[in-house]
Design a protein around this motif. Structure first.
Motif, PDB file in Angstrom:
ATOM      1  N   ALA A  60      36.060  47.004  43.417  1.00  8.98           N
ATOM      2  CA  ALA A  60      34.844  47.480  42.767  1.00  8.98           C
ATOM      3  C   ALA A  60      35.185  48.529  41.713  1.00  8.98           C
ATOM      4  N   GLY A  61      34.559  48.384  40.539  1.00  8.63           N
ATOM      5  CA  GLY A  61      34.771  49.320  39.459  1.00  8.63           C
ATOM      6  C   GLY A  61      35.833  48.913  38.465  1.00  8.63           C
ATOM      7  N   THR A  62      36.579  47.828  38.783  1.00  8.16           N
ATOM      8  CA  THR A  62      37.619  47.357  37.865  1.00  8.16           C
ATOM      9  C   THR A  62      37.419  45.881  37.568  1.00  8.16           C
ATOM     10  N   THR A  63      37.755  45.485  36.357  1.00  5.11           N
ATOM     11  CA  THR A  63      37.717  44.070  35.986  1.00  5.11           C
ATOM     12  C   THR A  63      38.914  43.757  35.102  1.00  5.11           C
ATOM     13  N   GLY A  64      39.223  42.464  34.999  1.00  6.27           N
ATOM     14  CA  GLY A  64      40.328  42.049  34.162  1.00  6.27           C
ATOM     15  C   GLY A  64      40.039  40.699  33.537  1.00  6.27           C
ATOM     16  N   LYS A  65      40.731  40.408  32.455  1.00  8.44           N
ATOM     17  CA  LYS A  65      40.542  39.139  31.770  1.00  8.44           C
ATOM     18  C   LYS A  65      41.446  38.076  32.359  1.00  8.44           C
TER      19      LYS A  65
END
Lengths: 112, 112
Positions: free
Chosen positions: A52-57
């Motif tokens: 939660a709180g992080t995303t990536g491509k």
């Protein structure tokens, strides 16, 4: 029943419109993913979130955005839909970032 | 970047025939390996997985797979297929970085 819920199950969308595909999991998994499935191309990763709180491509992120405000929800937004985004979209989650994934039932999106 | 190659796009077998689906990956580090199955109209489900230990892993419904590190392979096998095994099969690789890569899938048709 524990699992992943995707909504809507199918949608026909006019090109240029904005659309958010919803994904909710109740397994308290840390990692979540969005894939698109196209005939002959298998599953391709759009975006992911290891916590939660992080995303990536992923492999094919262009035209899509995601957010992960909490553990359970991972919405996928198409800002301005194009016909090439016609596909079946699967949301998935896993306990850790490299363990097996559990998949939702999919959203069939047609952009016309 | 890692990649996954599935050798057969479409396999047609008669019931009771033996099955082997090839999967090779390219990645220099430690990987977790998976086979998923997608029955017609359904979402992907885990068949089996390999993290470490015995390179011959057994999954559900009589499927097994063997990890051969020197060949970067993780082939799926079943001694005797049934009509109900008709589905699409995906090999997948996860790395410690958290990104998962799927093969293009192999469609298995079992004739009764």
């Amino acid at each position: 029943i524990a699992g992943i819920t995707q909504a809507p199950t199918s949608q026909i969308l006019a090109a240029g419109r904005r659309m958010t595909l919803r994904c909710t999991q109740d397994m308290r998994h840390n990692a979540m993913y969005w894939y698109r499935q196209d005939l002959g191309l298998g599953l391709r990763l759009i975006h992911y979130s290891n916590t939660a709180g992080t995303t990536g491509k992923g492999e094919v992120p262009d035209g899509y955005s995601v957010s992960r405000a909490n553990t359970d929800d991972f919405p996928l937004t198409l800002a301005s839909a194009v016909p090439s985004q016609t596909s079946v979209y699967f949301c998935a989650s896993s306990q850790l970032k490299n363990t097996e994934a559990f998949f939702g039932q999919g959203t069939r999106l047609t952009v016309v | 970047a890692q990649s996954v190659s599935q050798h057969n796009h479409h396999v047609i077998l008669s019931e009771a025939a033996s099955l082997e689906l090839g999967c090779n990956y390219s990645y220099g580090g430690t990987v977790n390996l998976f086979w998923y199955v997608q029955y017609p109209g359904q979402h992907l489900q885990l068949l089996l997985k390999y993290f470490s230990g015995d390179p011959l892993v057994k999954g559900i419904k009589g499927f097994e797979a063997e990890f051969i590190k020197s060949k970067f392979s993780f082939n799926l096998r079943k001694p005797s297929v049934q009509w109900s095994d008709t589905a699409e099969y995906f090999c997948a690789v996860n790395t410690n970085a958290g990104k998962s890569t799927f093969g293009d899938g192999t469609t298995l048709t079992v004739k009764p």
